[in-house]
Motif scaffolding. Structure first.
Motif, short mmCIF file in Angstrom:
data_model
loop_
_atom_site.label_atom_id
_atom_site.label_comp_id
_atom_site.label_asym_id
_atom_site.label_seq_id
_atom_site.Cartn_x
_atom_site.Cartn_y
_atom_site.Cartn_z
N SER A 152 2.15 15.15 2.02
CA SER A 152 3.02 14.11 2.56
C SER A 152 3.13 12.96 1.58
O SER A 152 2.29 12.80 0.69
CB SER A 152 2.49 13.59 3.91
OG SER A 152 1.28 12.88 3.72
N PHE A 153 4.18 12.13 1.80
CA PHE A 153 4.34 10.97 0.94
C PHE A 153 3.20 9.98 1.13
O PHE A 153 2.68 9.40 0.17
CB PHE A 153 5.67 10.27 1.24
CG PHE A 153 6.89 11.08 0.88
CD1 PHE A 153 6.78 12.23 0.09
CD2 PHE A 153 8.15 10.70 1.32
CE1 PHE A 153 7.91 12.98 -0.25
CE2 PHE A 153 9.27 11.44 0.99
CZ PHE A 153 9.15 12.58 0.22
N SER A 154 2.80 9.78 2.39
CA SER A 154 1.75 8.79 2.67
C SER A 154 0.41 9.24 2.10
O SER A 154 -0.35 8.41 1.56
CB SER A 154 1.63 8.57 4.18
OG SER A 154 1.36 9.79 4.86
N ALA A 155 0.10 10.52 2.18
CA ALA A 155 -1.17 11.02 1.62
C ALA A 155 -1.16 10.89 0.09
O ALA A 155 -2.18 10.52 -0.51
CB ALA A 155 -1.37 12.47 2.04
N ALA A 156 -0.02 11.19 -0.50
CA ALA A 156 0.09 11.03 -1.96
C ALA A 156 -0.08 9.57 -2.36
O ALA A 156 -0.71 9.25 -3.37
CB ALA A 156 1.43 11.57 -2.44
N ALA A 157 0.49 8.66 -1.56
CA ALA A 157 0.39 7.23 -1.85
C ALA A 157 -1.06 6.76 -1.78
O ALA A 157 -1.53 6.03 -2.65
CB ALA A 157 1.26 6.45 -0.87
N ARG A 158 -1.78 7.20 -0.72
CA ARG A 158 -3.19 6.80 -0.59
C ARG A 158 -4.03 7.35 -1.74
O ARG A 158 -4.90 6.66 -2.29
CB ARG A 158 -3.75 7.31 0.75
CG ARG A 158 -3.24 6.57 1.96
CD ARG A 158 -4.08 6.90 3.19
NE ARG A 158 -4.06 8.34 3.49
CZ ARG A 158 -3.14 8.91 4.27
NH1 ARG A 158 -2.15 8.19 4.80
NH2 ARG A 158 -3.20 10.21 4.52
N ALA A 159 -3.78 8.58 -2.14
CA ALA A 159 -4.58 9.22 -3.19
C ALA A 159 -4.39 8.55 -4.54
O ALA A 159 -5.30 8.57 -5.38
CB ALA A 159 -4.23 10.70 -3.28
N HIS A 160 -3.22 7.94 -4.74
CA HIS A 160 -2.93 7.37 -6.05
C HIS A 160 -2.69 5.86 -5.99
O HIS A 160 -2.07 5.29 -6.91
CB HIS A 160 -1.73 8.09 -6.67
CG HIS A 160 -1.99 9.54 -6.93
ND1 HIS A 160 -2.67 9.99 -8.05
CD2 HIS A 160 -1.69 10.65 -6.19
CE1 HIS A 160 -2.76 11.32 -7.99
NE2 HIS A 160 -2.18 11.74 -6.88
#
Length: 315
Positions: A18-26
């Motif tokens: 997901s976009f939100s998971a990618a945002a948190r990871a990076h």
């Protein structure tokens, strides 16, 4: 760079789901990831994800683009990994421009040891009496003495030289030794064939600077030929100490009018084009050269009076 960021955001989103998971990871905001994906789709003019699902699902075009995007990122990562080793990798061809006399007397004697130390490095030495800026044509280093034209190059002063008048013992025995600067008018002298301050034979006499208008019997483009003429007994020449210092020390050439010599030191510069990103091959040459400078100074050692004063004109 924006295209690369879009590509990374796309890969991260597929990996994280997901976009939100990618945002948190990076450590980015979900809106930033979403905007990068939107710009990517606009640029490619194709949908990469199926909308309307809580889980990201790639379209057929998205799956094809993912394979290509990963290949690009892997290639860039490999290139960066190879580049990390460049600062310590000494290889390639080092191109140097310097004076013929300096190359022969002050570089060639220790060049074999330098090449043994760096077996992956080749050296190309270009010769010329005067400095010509050829850095745009691939030159790495220039070593020259005297005044240099104004430029944006880095000029590192590595020392200085003095210009000395000399002749062979055989010539002096046959023609006599000049006792004053004006005596040179009655001697056979040789000079450079191009316009240069080196052709001005300046002296200090009775506290005043004087210049002797020498009329050369011959002129040459290279100081090495002037040295050969002097050593053969042909006449008197004026050359730099880095060129004839050893000849004077071993007696094959004799200092002349040393007590009238103007105490002017001419700077010697090492030039290169970039101060911030110094190539390994340039850096190791500079370090090696400076070490040899310490080990083999070319200054002429003059006799010293018991009271500590230098004896000028001593043979």
């Amino acid at each position: 760079m924006d295209q690369y960021s879009q590509m990374l955001a796309f890969i991260w989103s597929t990996e994280c789901g997901s976009f939100s998971a990618a945002a948190r990871a990076h450590e980015m905001s979900p809106s930033a990831i979403s905007k990068l994906i939107a710009r990517l789709e606009d640029r490619l003019r194709v949908r990469l994800f199926m909308r309307g699902s809580r889980v990201l699902t790639l379209t057929e075009e998205g799956a094809a683009y993912l394979r290509s995007a990963k290949a690009v990122v892997e290639a860039m990562s490999e290139a960066d990994s190879l580049a990390e080793g460049l600062p310590s990798r000494v290889s390639g061809t080092l191109r140097i421009h310097t004076m013929t006399s300096f190359a022969k007397q002050q570089i060639v004697p220790w060049l074999p040891a330098f090449l043994d130390t760096y077996p992956g490095l080749d050296v190309e030495i270009q010769l010329g009496a005067q400095f010509v800026d050829q850095f745009e044509q691939g030159l790495d280093i220039a070593i020259h003495s005297g005044a240099l034209p104004s430029s944006s190059r880095v000029a590192k002063r590595i020392g200085e030289c003095e210009w000395l008048l000399c002749a062979s013992p055989g010539y002096l025995e046959k023609h006599g030794t000049p006792q004053q600067p004006k005596d040179l008018m009655n001697h056979r002298c040789f000079n450079f064939s191009f316009a240069s301050p080196w052709n001005t034979w300046a002296f200090v006499q009775d506290g005043l600077g004087v210049t002797t208008p020498v009329q050369p019997r011959g002129s040459f483009t290279q100081g090495e030929l002037l040295r050969d003429m002097a050593k053969s007994g042909a006449g008197i020449v004026r050359l730099a100490d880095f060129h004839i210092g050893q000849d004077i020390q071993d007696g094959s050439l004799v200092l002349l009018l040393d007590e009238y010599k103007a105490d002017i030191l001419e700077p010697i510069y090492l030039l290169y084009s970039d101060r911030k990103h110094l190539s390994p091959r340039i850096r190791v040459f500079i370090e090696f050269f400076q070490q040899k400078w310490i080990e083999h100074p070319w200054k002429v050692v003059r006799p010293v009076h018991p009271c500590g004063e230098v004896i000028r004109g001593a043979k």
